[in-house]
Motif scaffolding. Structure first.
Motif, PDB file in Angstrom:
ATOM      1  N   THR A  74     -14.342  -8.566   5.070  1.00 26.54           N
ATOM      2  CA  THR A  74     -14.656  -7.008   4.510  1.00 26.54           C
ATOM      3  C   THR A  74     -15.977  -6.630   6.212  1.00 26.54           C
ATOM      4  OG1 THR A  74     -15.970  -7.804   2.778  1.00 26.54           O
ATOM      5  CG2 THR A  74     -13.430  -6.798   2.354  1.00 26.54           C
ATOM      6  N   GLN A  94      -8.884  -3.130   6.278  1.00 28.63           N
ATOM      7  CA  GLN A  94      -7.733  -2.502   5.383  1.00 28.63           C
ATOM      8  C   GLN A  94      -8.961  -3.605   3.622  1.00 28.63           C
ATOM      9  OE1 GLN A  94      -3.353  -3.746   5.078  1.00 28.63           O
ATOM     10  NE2 GLN A  94      -3.202  -1.085   5.617  1.00 28.63           N
ATOM     11  N   THR A 130     -11.671  -0.937   3.081  1.00 27.71           N
ATOM     12  CA  THR A 130     -11.781  -0.044   2.916  1.00 27.71           C
ATOM     13  C   THR A 130     -11.470   0.657   1.714  1.00 27.71           C
ATOM     14  OG1 THR A 130     -10.425   1.031   5.185  1.00 27.71           O
ATOM     15  CG2 THR A 130      -9.845   2.162   2.981  1.00 27.71           C
ATOM     16  N   THR A 143      -5.643   2.489   8.013  1.00 24.85           N
ATOM     17  CA  THR A 143      -6.755   1.809   8.639  1.00 24.85           C
ATOM     18  C   THR A 143      -5.838   0.832   9.144  1.00 24.85           C
ATOM     19  OG1 THR A 143      -6.947   0.434   6.940  1.00 24.85           O
ATOM     20  CG2 THR A 143      -7.881   2.401   7.308  1.00 24.85           C
ATOM     21  N   SER A 173      -6.767   2.761   1.950  1.00 26.46           N
ATOM     22  CA  SER A 173      -6.518   2.177   2.740  1.00 26.46           C
ATOM     23  C   SER A 173      -5.233   1.870   4.249  1.00 26.46           C
ATOM     24  CB  SER A 173      -6.893   1.081   2.549  1.00 26.46           C
ATOM     25  OG  SER A 173      -6.413  -0.099   1.798  1.00 26.46           O
ATOM     26  N   GLU A 187     -13.619   3.123   5.776  1.00 25.17           N
ATOM     27  CA  GLU A 187     -12.604   2.260   6.602  1.00 25.17           C
ATOM     28  C   GLU A 187     -13.892   1.724   7.813  1.00 25.17           C
ATOM     29  OE1 GLU A 187     -10.247   2.924  10.081  1.00 25.17           O
ATOM     30  OE2 GLU A 187     -10.950   5.324  10.392  1.00 25.17           O
ATOM     31  N   SER A 238       0.765  -0.999   0.175  1.00 25.98           N
ATOM     32  CA  SER A 238       0.388  -0.123   0.169  1.00 25.98           C
ATOM     33  C   SER A 238       1.204   1.376   0.024  1.00 25.98           C
ATOM     34  CB  SER A 238      -1.351  -0.081   1.370  1.00 25.98           C
ATOM     35  OG  SER A 238      -1.725  -1.361   1.610  1.00 25.98           O
TER      36      SER A 238
END
Lengths: 455, 455, 455
Positions: C37, B244, B247, B238, B235, B296, B60
């Motif tokens: 998620t 993550q 997000t 987070t 993300s 998030e 990321s």
């Protein structure tokens, strides 16, 4: 020596087919999946992910891959009429190198039971070798044809791998990001090669040896991708955990400093305070080169910043003052200025590695000493001794690169290799069908009535 | 006020050297590796990979890094004669910000034992700060010189970090992707700064304040890279795991919706149904901005789509109808339209965060409440109270941004900073050696006989 | 049939709004976070990272995402006056497809309890579907308007998902990288569609159906990004561990070989030995297509090189000799030559998968057989039987693609869809406000006195 289109038509394809045929044959005989890529040797159900280095190295590998192809490819697009060749021959030469390096490095590093065992590490190492070959390409950019470049890659890959083997395996030298093995080697190989291929009449093509507005923007694509992914480049082969983490961090800070010093120096040395795109495109990256050896060590964040600052300064001054001397005095025509971006910063990086290794103590590294300097940790060497080995590694690299590059130059003088004539250097049309920019008619704005009638 | 080339020659390099010298000194005194990057504090053998956040955040981080340099850099290349400055000054300003933000944020967040302890998180946060500074740059693009931009970055980095500290650490506001801390702050800082630097005679440079065909294509490189990497941007900081994952997913869907609404609105509001590249390049990205705070949270996929749709609509309408008013009525000249891409969608994103926080329940979040709203999970706040804090955070951001931007404007009026004259705005030649496009001779196709003779 | 600007003004926005409204509604009713998620279903504290596939697939996902938007988008920018449309309509069409594919694939694959459950896998699969749609776009590039393309995506996404479901879920066919489901399907869908939309008067736009120097360089951005990220594309949905590792490795080697054979063949088949950018931009990528089915299998490194070599050869020859025949004889106008890059290599890849599946043994795969060929491992099928299913899958794909493409062609003939007239194909101005290249005044170098006076 009479080169005709018919002849040119055959040299490149025959070399490609010959080389591909030979590597394919060697792949068939020798190359096998290693224990992490073979379905029978590895099975997921029996292992935890934690053991699979693949996942910790793959993102770095993809960044390295992007640097080699996007970064080097576009960085060299700056010439006004050599964009196709810059990005196209990068593609060709790097691609062949990936296959060939898999074999050569495989024989040196992962040959057992009669086979070379390949996995992600092989791909990363092959990409590193391609990086060195592309650095050499930068020195002779515009003055060599694709067949010559393939032969250069053939030879350089062997010598690169031998040098790397001597340094890393025989001498126990540390050089994760390749200040020596990649940058110094690639630069001086290319410079000596360019010396042998010196063209006294290059003046005839001088009008094409410059950029235009858009070609400089294309080149900035290369610069930016090299810049952002360099932390992955230096950290790709380092020890997992703190090693990769520290390497990425040091490289990041070194690059910020080389960028700032490049902007400062570029404005300072110009006649009227204007910035020079050549400096920004290249010297700003010197911070990545200069910490290639030492970024995995306990360089400290300040050390990274100081090293980057020095590298950006030296590199910018090199472009301004030393490149002309290199040509006029030493008869080395260095198209991309690889001496400034890779040569001098590479040597500086090697020397920095000597100093940082010399300063290594059990106290500073703790248990981590085993990862960074295993021979010191195991009591086989003192820090001073390691420093001497590091220095010796640099001289080995310079020796192999200069001898290899000179040999390469002689090899590339073979008459059938279709070198461009002096008046057609830096020119795509000699190797490519080039469309031109004739879009005049199409640019004419449509008149409103025309559109309606058509519809 | 008499600026001469000699003077210009010195301001930028001196500022670069001064700033770099000062940050290097501060690095030497204060900055140390944190426990994950120090060889002695961390050693791989003693830890499992699972504990090393580095590997979960590094991909990321690299995407964020790419967004800042490739994304913002090329997005601003759309001007016909300001490509070198757009990508070059982005490079310069972002680079300085990375060093300076490491220090400022380090003092606020990771200062203990007399030292700032840096690791990957420091790099991500510094990149976020650079994002905000580049948003402000977008408002004044073409009307400020590099020395001015360095001073802007110096001031804005401090205020950005203070604002972020107030929101995240003191007020317990949630803003992972920075709808408030990055986009709202960066946009209004830049707009107030642009207001103070208002040029009544900008008309003199109007002919350069537009794109050409190729510059718009270069800008699309920026757009596409921002678009694809935005899920990583939101993300990156987070909570690991579902945080993550959710997000990234919300951001992805929000961006699809903002793109569709931008295409719809762009065609709808134009006179003849044709699409406007300015809208596509910018407003299509508003979906990433608008979910910066809430992605998030349990926004739901539908919520993400709805938010993105709204943001794309507002942003496109802003470019069409509000930007001209902003200039004519409020005397704010907003070169890149950051009010439309970052300002309004940022405020919308903050308000969306208020609503989604207000709806948070133990039932919907389960044990995950601890990660997203720790103060609610620990019983220190009700959801309503959290929502009020979120709203308050937005006003704090607007207040700090407007005061800071105004101060910044006054600072940038310092006469020695070499601001471009009204008739030379949006022009590279004032700061760069520009090669032009004179490749006419080279474009001439080689005649067949010529090639043969040469060879 | 009278199309006026007023009409054009409404078709595209209304379609965008209608489609977005419908998908948003369906998202609201059906789409929910999956267990990885959702904050309540998943909480980090209760799981180890090792169980969270997200982290092992996210880097590959981002590469796939980059390939779809950067790769396909820029690869099609080669036309001299169609850059805005190439990259813009790619953006529009891919974006809509991502939403729509989430729904269609969700109903087929992850619908339970009345809801579609989405996570990273949904995003990857949606991106794959967008890849297929963009391949079809390549066949009709320049000859279709955005409203037509949205309708094409609407239909193709459904048929793509149905075909994929039949192959992967019903027939138990293996096709991780999509030689069949993505490349063969996308190519023949587009070619049949192009056949139905055949324009006998396309000659009127022929002067625009070629590249210019800079547009070819922009297209190389697409080529290089596709090339470097293809290992992630093929490995994104494969089994974790050795499966992903092996797939990436095979794809990497296959691409090196297709690049070398493309350079060889391109020079060989040209009249004068010069390379053709069309071949390099496209055929060099055929190695990624041809191992789409078999790269997760025990193809061996040599197998990968051989397959890539064959694919590059066939693809280059296709561009040189078959594309003209396809138009003159079969009345299929294939703008990007998708038949050469995706059609033939896709079919070859399917056949290669037949052979490699037929050769599968317990001995070669060991316990890994369960991941690659679960039905063979469980004794439900012999290797021969699996091979027959693979072959059958290819014919199902061809059948669905040809019927679907033909239907699509009829659909796109709906008169209100604003197809460009024959004389305005390959032209941005019909759909975009185009700035032209009039930067003449700005290019004039500043005279020294002018600068001083101004200042």
């Amino acid at each position: 020596m009479a080169r005709t289109p018919r002849h040119r038509r055959l040299v490149l394809p025959l070399l490609c087919l010959l080389f591909q045929g030979a590597t394919a044959l060697l792949f068939a005989v020798f190359v096998r999946y290693n224990h992490e890529t073979d379905a029978a040797l590895w099975h997921w159900g029996n292992h935890s992910t934690v053991d699979n280095e693949f996942y910790f190295r793959y993102p770095s590998f993809q960044d390295v891959h992007a640097m080699v192809f996007v970064g080097f490819g576009f960085l060299m697009v700056f010439l006004q009429r050599y964009g196709f060749s810059s990005v196209g021959f990068t593609f060709l030469v790097a691609t062949f190198t990936l296959q060939w390096a898999t074999l050569v490095q495989g024989f040196l590093h992962s040959f057992h039971g009669g086979h070379i065992h390949v996995g992600l590490e092989s791909l990363i190492n092959a990409d590193f070798c391609a990086g060195a070959v592309l650095i050499s390409f930068g020195a002779v950019l515009g003055k060599t044809g694709p067949a010559q470049l393939l032969l250069m890659a053939l030879l350089e890959t062997v010598l690169f791998s031998v040098n790397e083997f001597i340094l890393l395996s025989l001498l126990g030298v540390r050089d994760a990001g390749g200040s020596m093995t990649i940058h110094t080697f690639g630069a001086y190989f290319g410079l000596f090669l360019s010396r042998v291929l010196y063209r006294s009449q290059l003046e005839k093509s001088r009008q094409r040896q410059s950029s235009v507005y858009h070609s400089d923007l294309f080149a900035m694509i290369g610069t930016i991708f090299l810049w952002i992914f360099w932390p992955s480049f230096n950290s790709a082969p380092t020890a997992l955990g703190d090693g990769q983490h520290r390497t990425a961090l040091n490289t990041y800070y070194s690059l910020t400093a080389s960028t700032l010093s490049t902007f400062a120096l570029s404005a300072l040395v110009s006649g009227d305070g204007r910035l020079d795109m050549v400096h920004i495109q290249n010297a700003a990256l010197a911070g990545g080169v200069v910490v290639g050896t030492s970024s995995e060590m306990m360089l400290t964040p300040f050390g990274a910043v100081a090293a980057g600052f020095l590298a950006g300064t030296v590199s910018t001054l090199g472009y301004k003052f030393f490149t002309p001397v290199l040509e006029s005095r030493f008869k080395v025509q260095d198209t991309c200025g690889v001496h400034n971006l890779h040569g001098m910063p590479g040597v500086l990086g090697a020397l920095l590695g000597v100093v940082v290794a010399w300063l290594a103590t059990h106290e500073v590294y703790g248990d981590g000493l085993q990862s960074v300097f295993p021979l010191i940790a195991q009591g086989q060497r003192s820090a001073t001794s390691q420093a001497v080995y590091q220095l010796f590694g640099m001289f080995v690299t310079l020796a192999l690169a200069s001898v290899g590059g000179s040999l390469g130059g002689l090899l590339l003088k073979l008459p059938f290799l279709d070198s461009p004539p002096d008046s057609q250097c830096f020119e795509d049309q000699i190797y490519w069908e080039v469309p031109g920019e004739q879009e005049a008619e199409a640019q004419r704005p449509l008149r409103a009535e025309e559109q309606d009638t058509e519809a």
